[in-house]
Design a protein around this motif. Structure first.
Motif, PDB file in Angstrom:
ATOM      1  N   TRP A 101     -27.322 -15.451  -0.255  1.00 51.13           N
ATOM      2  CA  TRP A 101     -28.221 -15.923   0.795  1.00 51.13           C
ATOM      3  C   TRP A 101     -28.657 -17.352   0.509  1.00 51.13           C
ATOM      4  N   TYR A 102     -28.933 -18.092   1.590  1.00 52.10           N
ATOM      5  CA  TYR A 102     -29.515 -19.420   1.474  1.00 52.10           C
ATOM      6  C   TYR A 102     -30.838 -19.455   2.213  1.00 52.10           C
ATOM      7  N   ALA A 103     -31.810 -20.138   1.656  1.00 55.83           N
ATOM      8  CA  ALA A 103     -33.055 -20.453   2.350  1.00 55.83           C
ATOM      9  C   ALA A 103     -33.637 -21.667   1.680  1.00 55.83           C
ATOM     10  N   ARG A 104     -34.496 -22.339   2.379  1.00 56.28           N
ATOM     11  CA  ARG A 104     -34.975 -23.588   1.834  1.00 56.28           C
ATOM     12  C   ARG A 104     -35.797 -23.370   0.578  1.00 56.28           C
ATOM     13  N   SER A 105     -35.476 -24.104  -0.508  1.00 57.30           N
ATOM     14  CA  SER A 105     -36.284 -24.068  -1.707  1.00 57.30           C
ATOM     15  C   SER A 105     -37.511 -24.934  -1.456  1.00 57.30           C
ATOM     16  N   ALA A 464     -36.141 -30.543  -9.333  1.00 54.01           N
ATOM     17  CA  ALA A 464     -34.819 -30.131  -8.855  1.00 54.01           C
ATOM     18  C   ALA A 464     -34.271 -29.010  -9.726  1.00 54.01           C
ATOM     19  N   TYR A 465     -33.342 -28.261  -9.168  1.00 55.33           N
ATOM     20  CA  TYR A 465     -32.656 -27.200  -9.909  1.00 55.33           C
ATOM     21  C   TYR A 465     -31.214 -27.627 -10.156  1.00 55.33           C
ATOM     22  N   LYS A 466     -30.731 -27.352 -11.364  1.00 56.72           N
ATOM     23  CA  LYS A 466     -29.339 -27.657 -11.713  1.00 56.72           C
ATOM     24  C   LYS A 466     -28.544 -26.359 -11.765  1.00 56.72           C
ATOM     25  N   LYS A 467     -27.701 -26.164 -10.759  1.00 54.08           N
ATOM     26  CA  LYS A 467     -26.834 -24.979 -10.734  1.00 54.08           C
ATOM     27  C   LYS A 467     -25.796 -25.123 -11.836  1.00 54.08           C
ATOM     28  N   PRO A 468     -25.633 -24.096 -12.689  1.00 52.07           N
ATOM     29  CA  PRO A 468     -24.829 -24.253 -13.900  1.00 52.07           C
ATOM     30  C   PRO A 468     -23.380 -23.814 -13.712  1.00 52.07           C
ATOM     31  N   THR A 503     -26.374 -15.657  -9.595  1.00 52.84           N
ATOM     32  CA  THR A 503     -25.367 -15.977  -8.596  1.00 52.84           C
ATOM     33  C   THR A 503     -25.754 -15.468  -7.210  1.00 52.84           C
ATOM     34  N   GLY A 504     -26.405 -14.325  -7.124  1.00 50.12           N
ATOM     35  CA  GLY A 504     -26.815 -13.800  -5.835  1.00 50.12           C
ATOM     36  C   GLY A 504     -28.044 -14.471  -5.267  1.00 50.12           C
ATOM     37  N   LEU A 505     -28.641 -15.395  -6.016  1.00 55.07           N
ATOM     38  CA  LEU A 505     -29.872 -16.059  -5.587  1.00 55.07           C
ATOM     39  C   LEU A 505     -29.740 -17.567  -5.782  1.00 55.07           C
ATOM     40  N   LEU A 506     -28.681 -18.110  -5.244  1.00 59.28           N
ATOM     41  CA  LEU A 506     -28.397 -19.520  -5.453  1.00 59.28           C
ATOM     42  C   LEU A 506     -29.370 -20.417  -4.697  1.00 59.28           C
ATOM     43  N   PRO A 507     -29.615 -21.631  -5.203  1.00 64.67           N
ATOM     44  CA  PRO A 507     -30.526 -22.547  -4.509  1.00 64.67           C
ATOM     45  C   PRO A 507     -29.962 -22.912  -3.141  1.00 64.67           C
ATOM     46  N   GLY A 508     -30.844 -23.066  -2.187  1.00 59.34           N
ATOM     47  CA  GLY A 508     -30.415 -23.373  -0.834  1.00 59.34           C
ATOM     48  C   GLY A 508     -30.245 -22.130   0.003  1.00 59.34           C
ATOM     49  N   PHE A 520     -39.384 -18.474  -9.890  1.00 63.80           N
ATOM     50  CA  PHE A 520     -39.179 -17.249  -9.127  1.00 63.80           C
ATOM     51  C   PHE A 520     -38.076 -17.486  -8.103  1.00 63.80           C
ATOM     52  N   MET A 521     -37.022 -16.683  -8.174  1.00 60.95           N
ATOM     53  CA  MET A 521     -35.937 -16.714  -7.199  1.00 60.95           C
ATOM     54  C   MET A 521     -36.058 -15.459  -6.328  1.00 60.95           C
ATOM     55  N   ALA A 522     -36.012 -15.625  -5.017  1.00 61.87           N
ATOM     56  CA  ALA A 522     -36.208 -14.478  -4.134  1.00 61.87           C
ATOM     57  C   ALA A 522     -35.267 -14.531  -2.948  1.00 61.87           C
ATOM     58  N   ALA A 523     -34.800 -13.371  -2.514  1.00 62.80           N
ATOM     59  CA  ALA A 523     -33.880 -13.260  -1.380  1.00 62.80           C
ATOM     60  C   ALA A 523     -34.660 -13.115  -0.071  1.00 62.80           C
ATOM     61  N   PRO A 524     -34.245 -13.795   0.999  1.00 66.58           N
ATOM     62  CA  PRO A 524     -34.944 -13.700   2.289  1.00 66.58           C
ATOM     63  C   PRO A 524     -34.433 -12.581   3.185  1.00 66.58           C
ATOM     64  N   ASN A 525     -33.491 -11.772   2.684  1.00 64.26           N
ATOM     65  CA  ASN A 525     -32.954 -10.648   3.446  1.00 64.26           C
ATOM     66  C   ASN A 525     -32.659  -9.484   2.510  1.00 64.26           C
ATOM     67  N   ALA A 526     -32.580  -8.303   3.070  1.00 64.93           N
ATOM     68  CA  ALA A 526     -32.094  -7.121   2.363  1.00 64.93           C
ATOM     69  C   ALA A 526     -31.003  -6.504   3.223  1.00 64.93           C
TER      70      ALA A 526
END
Length: 547
Positions: A101-105, A464-468, A503-508, A520-526
């Motif tokens: 999922w993507y949502a605005r950080s 900023a977040y650095k995706k690894p 991986t399931g909670l990527l930035p953006g 805190f990383m959170a999903a906007p959908n289930a």
């Protein structure tokens, strides 16, 4: 409340955008018509510097800014399309297409940060983020994804305020202890949350949109209910709607500015006092102009539309959040049907000018505006194949990601591109001057196999977040607003198990909230599991530094 919605079907349904018409022979090119590209300046060295932006006002008829000295309460229409179906279709497409999922950080509950830096590198003054002696982080807690048999259920909204981290679940919001995830409270709702805002008042209050009942196969209630929420106490302050039952106005976005909760959609906009629920304004039947949405924070800015699709004019209005009085207004050029608000202070909006956005970004240009006068300061063209900023402006006004405005600058991530290694990938964050529209020459490199994603401002610094890469942990960094040097605030666990969690909670695509050594990383959908490989997904993963 008084029903101000006329009976009958919803109006102004958005048709499939037509192809731009071909101008008559001899006609001067304007936005909305195909035209030859303007001459390109010479590129600057380095990726993310392909061209200097064109001068403000390019492609627009000359026009003075509109400054409105009076105004009174806002005028809106009264019906909107059902957001639920649109959100479900978009979310299903995201899940099937990418599995994430993507949502605005965004901002972590109004908490800002800085510090003296590590290894001799100092962060810029004005920030409040503390730089830890040891940035290594561990998983603090996880919240499993709520179970559902629906293809998609929306769960937008996460907030960090005081000693509470709150996250939306299915038809509920739960408050957790930010240290260990212990539940502090659960607020039940009759239906799913449709939309939420990252903005909070100083005392931890916010606003949400939700459905009045759980959707069924035959009945999917629209997003008609607006509520004020006390995040710290876990209480619903009030619930309001415009109209009732089948004739209640549906809204698609919500925000908070000052002590005002404002909502907007295709049927217009409305606002209430966040403490009492007192109505401040709401749609008026028969008005050709309506507020499709608002940007919040320290100011309240409306995206106001007049006319119908294909023959519409768009205005950006800085308004008083209590009275609705228009302070200043900027009229967008013809051919612009939608706009997204990046920031209200400084005032920056993104739009697809002349249907020219590329790379799936949904935005071709950013517009820097003067809040006091409504004057256009600069227009910044952003090729979608070069820059990573995106805006979904059709139904949600505050839905731009990968781009942050603050301290007189626009910070924009570039697309990932080939690194120095044979198969490595990387990107940068570059800065534009909001007064001139020109690049400042500042550039923060992610490093080999990392990708930078801007989250929010911290005084004069950018968080900023650095995706690894697959064998490393992600990082939260503070980028000095003057030197553009990066200081590591947090480094996530490098072992193979945690990158799989991330991986399931990527930035953006996920909601990121960072404050004082906690992420805190959170999903906007289930969604219902697609197979055994995703049956153990998390709704929230929280990390904390060790010191």
């Amino acid at each position: 409340m008084t029903d101000q919605s006329p009976s009958g079907p919803p109006q102004d349904q958005p048709p499939t955008p037509p192809a731009p018409p071909v101008p008559p022979a001899g006609a001067q090119p304007v936005y909305g018509y195909p035209q030859a590209p303007p001459p390109q300046p010479q590129p600057q060295p380095g990726y993310g510097y392909p061209a200097q932006p064109q001068q403000p006002g390019y492609g627009y008829p000359a026009q003075p800014p509109t400054v409105v000295a009076d105004g009174g309460t806002r005028a809106r229409e009264n019906r909107a399309i059902t957001l639920t179906v649109l959100a479900a279709v978009v979310a299903i497409g995201l899940i099937i297409g990418s599995g994430v999922w993507y949502a605005r950080s965004s901002d972590a509950g109004g908490t800002a940060h800085s510090g003296g830096g590590r290894n001799g590198t100092a962060t810029a003054t004005g920030g409040k983020e503390k730089v830890p002696d040891n940035p290594a982080a561990d998983v603090a807690f996880k919240v499993p994804e709520p179970k559902t048999e629906e293809n998609v259920v929306t769960t937008p909204g996460s907030w960090l305020s005081g000693r509470v981290y709150a996250k939306t679940g299915i038809a509920e919001i739960t408050g957790y202890d930010p240290d260990d995830g212990t539940k502090k409270w659960t607020l039940k709702l009759p239906g799913p949350v449709c939309a939420a805002t990252e903005h909070l008042t100083a005392d931890g209050r916010t606003g949400i949109l939700y459905q009045p009942s759980m959707p069924t196969k035959t009945d999917r209630a629209g997003c008609t209910q607006v509520a004020g929420i006390d995040v710290r106490a876990g209480t619903k302050l009030w619930t309001r709607s415009v109209g009732t039952g089948d004739f209640a106005t549906q809204f698609s976005n919500v925000t908070v500015a000052g002590k005002t909760v404002a909502v907007g959609g295709l049927g217009g906009g409305a606002a209430w006092d966040i403490g009492t629920g007192k109505v401040l304004w709401q749609p008026k039947p028969g008005d050709d102009c309506k507020d499709s949405g608002y940007g919040g924070g320290t100011r309240l800015v409306a995206v106001r539309k007049c006319g119908t699709y294909g023959n519409r004019t768009l205005s950006i209005q800085n308004i008083d959040p209590t009275s609705g009085k228009v302070i200043s207004e900027y009229k967008m050029g013809s051919g612009i049907e939608y706009a997204g608000i990046i920031s209200t202070d400084p005032l920056v909006v993104g739009a697809d000018a002349g249907h020219s956005a590329s790379g799936g970004s949904g935005v071709s240009d950013y517009f820097s505006l003067d809040n006091r006068t409504g004057r256009l300061l600069a227009r910044i063209p952003v090729p979608g194949d070069t820059y990573d900023g995106e805006c979904d402006t059709i139904t949600v006004v505050e839905a731009c990601k990968g781009v942050i405005a603050g301290q007189g600058k626009l910070f924009l991530a570039t697309k990932e591109h080939k690194g120095s290694g044979k198969s490595s990938r990387t990107n940068e964050i570059v800065a534009f001057d909001l007064a001139t529209g020109k690049q400042t020459g500042q550039r923060a490199a992610a490093g080999e196999d990392y990708a930078l994603f801007p989250l929010r401002m911290d005084g004069g610094n950018l968080i900023a977040y650095k995706k690894p890469p697959y064998d490393k942990g992600g990082q939260v960094v503070s980028i000095d607003g003057g030197t553009f040097r990066s200081t590591t605030l947090m480094e996530l666990p490098p072992d193979m198990a945690e990158p799989r969690v991330q991986t399931g909670l990527l930035p953006g695509l996920a909601e990121y909230r960072y404050a004082q050594g906690k992420l805190f990383m959170a999903a906007p959908n289930a969604a219902k599991p697609l197979g055994s490989f995703d049956k153990d997904k998390n709704c929230v993963v929280a990390f904390a530094t060790r010191d």
